[in-house]
Design an enzyme around this catalytic site. Structure first.
Site, PDB file in Angstrom:
ATOM      1  N   LYS A  14      17.824  43.736 130.840  1.00 21.60           N
ATOM      2  CA  LYS A  14      17.048  42.896 131.942  1.00 21.60           C
ATOM      3  C   LYS A  14      15.646  43.643 132.014  1.00 21.60           C
ATOM      4  O   LYS A  14      14.778  43.184 131.864  1.00 21.60           O
ATOM      5  CB  LYS A  14      17.852  43.029 133.154  1.00 21.60           C
ATOM      6  CG  LYS A  14      19.312  42.525 132.970  1.00 21.60           C
ATOM      7  CD  LYS A  14      19.527  41.296 132.106  1.00 21.60           C
ATOM      8  CE  LYS A  14      20.829  40.755 131.916  1.00 21.60           C
ATOM      9  NZ  LYS A  14      20.865  39.492 131.232  1.00 21.60           N
ATOM     10  N   TYR A  19      28.050  37.030 138.818  1.00 19.79           N
ATOM     11  CA  TYR A  19      27.772  36.980 137.490  1.00 19.79           C
ATOM     12  C   TYR A  19      28.936  36.471 136.715  1.00 19.79           C
ATOM     13  O   TYR A  19      29.892  36.944 136.680  1.00 19.79           O
ATOM     14  CB  TYR A  19      27.159  38.225 136.884  1.00 19.79           C
ATOM     15  CG  TYR A  19      27.203  38.334 135.308  1.00 19.79           C
ATOM     16  CD1 TYR A  19      27.867  39.383 134.630  1.00 19.79           C
ATOM     17  CD2 TYR A  19      26.610  37.281 134.422  1.00 19.79           C
ATOM     18  CE1 TYR A  19      27.828  39.449 133.278  1.00 19.79           C
ATOM     19  CE2 TYR A  19      26.431  37.468 133.130  1.00 19.79           C
ATOM     20  CZ  TYR A  19      27.100  38.656 132.369  1.00 19.79           C
ATOM     21  OH  TYR A  19      27.338  38.791 131.093  1.00 19.79           O
ATOM     22  N   ILE A  55      21.597  46.841 137.077  1.00 18.83           N
ATOM     23  CA  ILE A  55      20.999  46.665 135.997  1.00 18.83           C
ATOM     24  C   ILE A  55      19.679  45.716 136.095  1.00 18.83           C
ATOM     25  O   ILE A  55      18.827  45.858 135.108  1.00 18.83           O
ATOM     26  CB  ILE A  55      22.096  45.633 135.192  1.00 18.83           C
ATOM     27  CG1 ILE A  55      21.653  45.371 133.787  1.00 18.83           C
ATOM     28  CG2 ILE A  55      22.326  43.996 135.697  1.00 18.83           C
ATOM     29  CD1 ILE A  55      22.551  44.571 132.715  1.00 18.83           C
ATOM     30  N   ASP A  70      26.703  47.780 139.780  1.00 17.03           N
ATOM     31  CA  ASP A  70      25.962  47.305 138.606  1.00 17.03           C
ATOM     32  C   ASP A  70      24.452  47.361 138.807  1.00 17.03           C
ATOM     33  O   ASP A  70      23.900  46.332 139.951  1.00 17.03           O
ATOM     34  CB  ASP A  70      26.441  46.029 138.220  1.00 17.03           C
ATOM     35  CG  ASP A  70      25.870  45.430 136.989  1.00 17.03           C
ATOM     36  OD1 ASP A  70      24.579  46.179 136.805  1.00 17.03           O
ATOM     37  OD2 ASP A  70      26.443  44.843 136.369  1.00 17.03           O
TER      38      ASP A  70
END
Lengths: 540, 438
Positions: B276, B152, B239, B237
């Protein structure tokens, strides 16, 4: 990489070896060195001493570097390398965060528990400062007139509960519509997405309008110069990151809000230089004192990047007058530094003095605007600390650009923005709120000050904030921080009132205490006075 | 005649003037192009379609329905009795009811295969803040974190800007579907060492952004072993954990720890957020879940800089503790994302474009390397510009994600209506046809 201030971890045994006889050793080296320098030391000393120094230097460096060859030496200090800046001994400790050691954190590479960064590893247990301990005690045993009449009364929290009912009433009528809209548009899609990441424009417009109203329309604020943040706490930190590098410093007049030690210094590695204000001046800021502190810093090799003022001030409650603000601007111009003006209590004045914002001072100025940055928020003036609404207001485009990006880490929540757009745009509500709040603050302030005066406790005449700054030096056993903390302790544990001792705020004169009155009701005041009376035994 | 004396400009910090915020990269440049000429179904049909923003707009209606039916969530009930306490609540522990709701939501997402203790949850204003906070806590300036590529683009800012920490990439490539291998991890570690950087941790995103795929169990085991071996931290992570197309395909690091009896857990930290899975990036809700007590304590204190609005905590506590809502949401959201994914993959295939086999996320990882003039970053960026300016689609070039193989692009599919996605696919189809002819 720039150096950072770390909270050092220290291991007890090696520490003794390291510091024991440090002074003596130094002298034993320096004196003969003088001889060498003056040509009297002779060949032997002239070669031995530099070699010895070189050897010690290597030894010192080796001990402070992480040695990959270190095997299971859990006592080694080499694992969390720390670097000291020359002024480290002047670094004010975070209130209540003792530099205690945790064995578990000193881990050699490849064995033992995994280590965390040096910058935070000193913070294992905390909350030992009176400021935090007092808050804790109140939480555990809160006073209630009916349910807990012997509980601890809170006078240590600068919150305003006096006018919350007005906000509540507004919400009871308007909240749902305010957050979700009147059903015409897809309401969730109005608040869920990112754009824009630095706050809805309508929100900035509403906040700009509110700030103006709160400051009695003496100045107007441009919404495009507003950066919303999740409270004033990150606003201060973001500005510290933008205006100073690690190792630089800000001048901050004392006594000051204890949270600055965390907000300005913790993650930034920036230092605070105390500029003492004195009772002889009613704790007003003196430019001469600023100048002195600036020069002292310069001598110590510390680069000062700015001054942080709070107006109204906390814990004293002073307003800075126009003349002082102009002089401050002159000072900043002369030294080519910034001014951060923390105006979070601008709408919480209760006296008849005029509040003047730094924004007003630079309203006409062009060039000096770039050095002025204002911090604001709704935690105090609108009694909404939970909603996390802070503001950076700056005239400097570069700071604006950087702060906007940094605010991603501390952004205001969209439903809260929506709610406040409605609330703050309701100018009638805002007007009523400000006026009523002013009246209620004044009433409480007058009663509290009068009550204290009856017991021989004088307060500084102040016009802002939720507290009074009272002189109890006549009641402390010794004119020292120790005496002050003893009195604080008695007030908390015998009197069952939580107040804030001046030492938490770095006040240079012992015996001063901050009494917050905006979390009380009028009925509580006589109870508070009774309890204080119980504790007091005049020493002088 | 007056002499013009130039005022010395008052200086800013290195942090303020640094470019580490990374906003000059194509990733963000594309957003700007979109902002200047945004596509609109009726008023601007020739505008740029935003396919570079990983947002989830497919399940808004479920949220709206809940809020319609439960006004107490957004207004503190009739007469607002709970308002006062909520307005004053700024305790960095966070609302207990909210932490409990988050813990239970995270458990539901993992099909109950892992347990989460609400007291280990630290709240932050978004995952952006959570990742930065963890970096401050786990690493010192000058240290390094190992991160598998492609990653990302925001990590360059979030993990490095104010923290002064370095990112050393773990190179992954298409030869094995970009999976993380022990060899690649070791190579990255050695690379860090050779640069005299102390490695403090490895950060993985699972499911991966931009790959849109979950990390396999065997790889997770290897990653954890690697972290144990080097005595470093592991940040996972997660998410996108609620955005997997099928619940059984996502394996959380929490499950791996569970099977190991939580041995070595004190080095593991999970980042989560509602941006998200719930499509609520504007709400600013992130969490750090750490198995390390000191990290929890420190993170909590540090979260003072990034607290979640108590109003928002209250709203979401109501919503997420409603089991009927949360179960239905998770299930429906998965189905819809899966459908979207199928739609875009089919559409791209028809246009002759292959994608990495994905099973999660709000995007797919598209392979346009056959279209590159030369297998270089420059060619990739040239192609990206063509797609942005001529095809009027903003997609994210792999180089902005530090992908070592040129030609890959991330394409988001959940931040628009189905109709808009159709239009986008038509445009791609037309573009590919044109290229075939020329």
């Amino acid at each position: 990489m720039t150096q950072t201030r770390y909270y050092r971890t220290r291991s007890p045994e090696p520490e003794k070896e390291k510091t024991g006889g440090g002074g003596g050793t130094a002298m034993r080296v320096i004196v003969p060195l003088q001889g060498v320098v003056q040509g009297r030391g002779g060949l032997v000393l002239g070669s031995i001493i530099p070699c010895a120094l070189f050897y010690f230097l290597q030894f010192y460096l080796k001990r402070n570097r992480d040695d990959p060859d270190d095997k299971n030496e859990s006592n080694s200090t080499g694992q969390n390398p720390t670097t000291r800046s020359p002024s480290s001994e002047h670094l004010t400790e975070l209130p209540g965060l003792t530099r205690s050691l945790s064995r578990a954190l000193l881990s050699p590479r490849n064995s033992g528990p995994v280590s965390i960064s040096a910058r935070v590893s000193g913070i294992v247990k905390g909350g030992d400062s009176p400021y935090y301990m007092g808050l804790k005690r109140v939480k555990e045993d809160p006073y209630d007139e009916l349910d807990n009449p012997n509980g601890v009364i809170q006078l240590g929290l600068a919150e305003n509960k006096l006018s919350l009912d007005l906000v509540k009433d507004w919400l009871a009528e308007n909240a749902r519509e305010a957050i979700l809209g009147n059903g015409k548009e897809l309401s969730i899609s109005g608040i869920a997405p990112y754009q824009p990441f630095d706050g809805l424009m309508e929100f900035k417009v509403a906040v700009a309008g509110f700030m103006s109203q709160v400051m009695e329309n003496a100045v107007s604020f441009n919404p495009s110069q507003i950066v919303p943040t999740a409270g004033a706490t990150p606003a201060i930190e973001i500005l510290s990151f933008c205006l100073a590098d690690t190792g630089n410093a800000f001048l901050v007049p004392t006594p000051y809000y204890p949270g600055f030690d965390r907000d300005v210094k913790w993650r930034t590695g920036v230092e605070i230089i105390h500029v003492p204000c004195r009772s002889a001046d009613n704790f007003h800021l003196s430019i001469a004192a600023l100048d002195r502190s600036f020069n002292q810093a310069k001598k110590r090799g510390l680069k000062v990047r700015g001054v942080i003022i709070s107006n109204p001030s906390n814990p004293v409650g002073n307003l800075l007058n126009r003349e002082t603000l102009y002089s401050l601007l002159d000072f900043a111009r002369e030294k080519n530094i910034h001014i951060i003006s923390n105006e979070i209590l601008a709408g919480s004045t209760h006296g008849n003095e005029e509040f003047v914002s730094m924004a007003e001072i630079v309203a006409q100025e062009d060039t000096d605007r770039k050095r002025v940055h204002i911090v604001y928020g709704l935690s105090k003036d609108l009694s909404l600390p939970g909603f996390r609404v802070g503001v950076i207001y700056t005239f400097n485009e570069d700071v604006l650009a950087a702060a906007r990006k940094l605010s991603r880490f501390s952004a205001t929540s969209a439903p809260t923005q929506r709610l406040l757009i409605s609330m703050l745009s309701d100018t009638k509500f805002v007007r009523t709120f400000i006026t009523t709040n002013w009246e209620r603050l004044q009433r409480m302030y007058v009663q509290l000050v009068a009550g204290l005066e009856k017991m021989g406790i004088k307060s500084i005449k102040s016009s802002g904030g939720f507290y009074c700054w009272a002189d109890m030096s006549g009641f402390i056993s010794s004119y020292s921080e120790k005496g002050e903390v003893e009195l604080w302790d008695k007030l908390l544990n015998i009197g069952k009132v939580n107040v804030t001792p001046g030492s938490c705020c770095h006040c240079i004169e012992p015996g001063w205490f901050r009494f917050c009155f905006a979390t009380l009701t009028e009925k509580d005041i006589p109870v508070v006075m009774e309890r204080i009376q119980k504790v007091l035994k005049p020493v002088n | 005649m007056a002499i013009e004396i130039e005022q010395p400009r008052v200086g800013l910090s290195k942090v303020a003037v640094s470019k580490t915020h990374g906003e000059d990269s194509p990733y963000f440049a594309g957003w700007k192009a979109y902002d200047e000429n945004p596509y609109h179904e009726t008023s601007n049909q020739s505008g740029v379609i935003q396919m570079g923003l990983a947002e989830n707009q497919v399940s808004f209606d479920l949220l709206e329905k809940y809020l319609e039916e439960h006004s107490e969530a957004s207004s503190w009930g009739k007469g607002a009795p709970g308002f006062r306490e909520n307005a004053l609540f700024q305790d960095y522990h966070g609302l207990k009811s909210f932490r409990q709701a988050m813990a239970s939501f995270m458990e539901q997402i993992r099909g109950g295969r892992a347990k989460f203790d609400p007291d280990r949850i630290v709240l932050t204003a978004g995952a952006t803040a959570a990742n930065e906070l963890l970096t401050f806590i786990l690493a010192d300036p000058g240290d390094a974190l190992l991160i598998p590529t492609p990653y990302y683009p925001g990590f360059d800012r979030d993990l490095r800007w104010r923290t002064g920490v370095n990112i050393v990439p773990i190179h992954c490539d298409s030869s094995n579907n970009f999976q993380i291998t022990p060899e690649a991890m070791e190579a990255a570690y050695q690379s860090a060492e050779s640069m005299n950087l102390k490695v403090r941790g490895i950060l993985i995103t699972n499911p991966s952004n931009p790959l849109g795929a979950t990390i396999q169990r065997s790889a997770l085991e290897q990653i954890l072993d690697f972290a144990v071996n080097k005595n470093i931290h592991l940040v996972s992570d997660e998410i996108y954990s609620g955005s997997t197309f099928s619940s059984s395909e996502f394996i959380s690091i929490a499950e791996i720890l569970e099977t190991r009896g939580y041995k070595d857990a004190e080095r593991v930290h999970i980042v989560y957020s509602l941006s998200k899975d719930l499509g609520l990036p504007g709400f600013r809700v992130g969490t750090i879940y750490s198995y390390n007590d000191q990290v929890v304590t420190t993170a909590r204190r540090m979260s003072s800089f990034t607290l979640i609005s108590s109003q928002t905590q209250h709203l979401l506590a109501c919503m997420l503790s409603n089991k009927e809502f949360s179960e239905n949401y998770i299930k429906t959201n998965r189905e819809r994302l899966s459908k979207r994914y199928d739609m875009i993959i089919k559409g791209l295939k028809k246009a002759g474009i292959e994608c990495l086999k994905g099973n999660a996320g709000l995007f797919c990882w598209m392979n346009l390397s056959p279209l590159l003039e030369k297998p270089t970053r420059e060619s990739e960026l040239a192609l990206w510009k063509v797609i942005l300016n001529e095809v009027k689609l903003n997609i994210s070039p792999g180089s902005s994600c530090h992908c070592s193989e040129p030609g890959w692009f991330r394409v988001c599919f959940a931040n628009m209506s189905e109709q808009t996605l159709e239009i986008a696919l038509e445009r791609i189809h037309k573009f590919m046809e044109q290229r075939k002819r020329s």
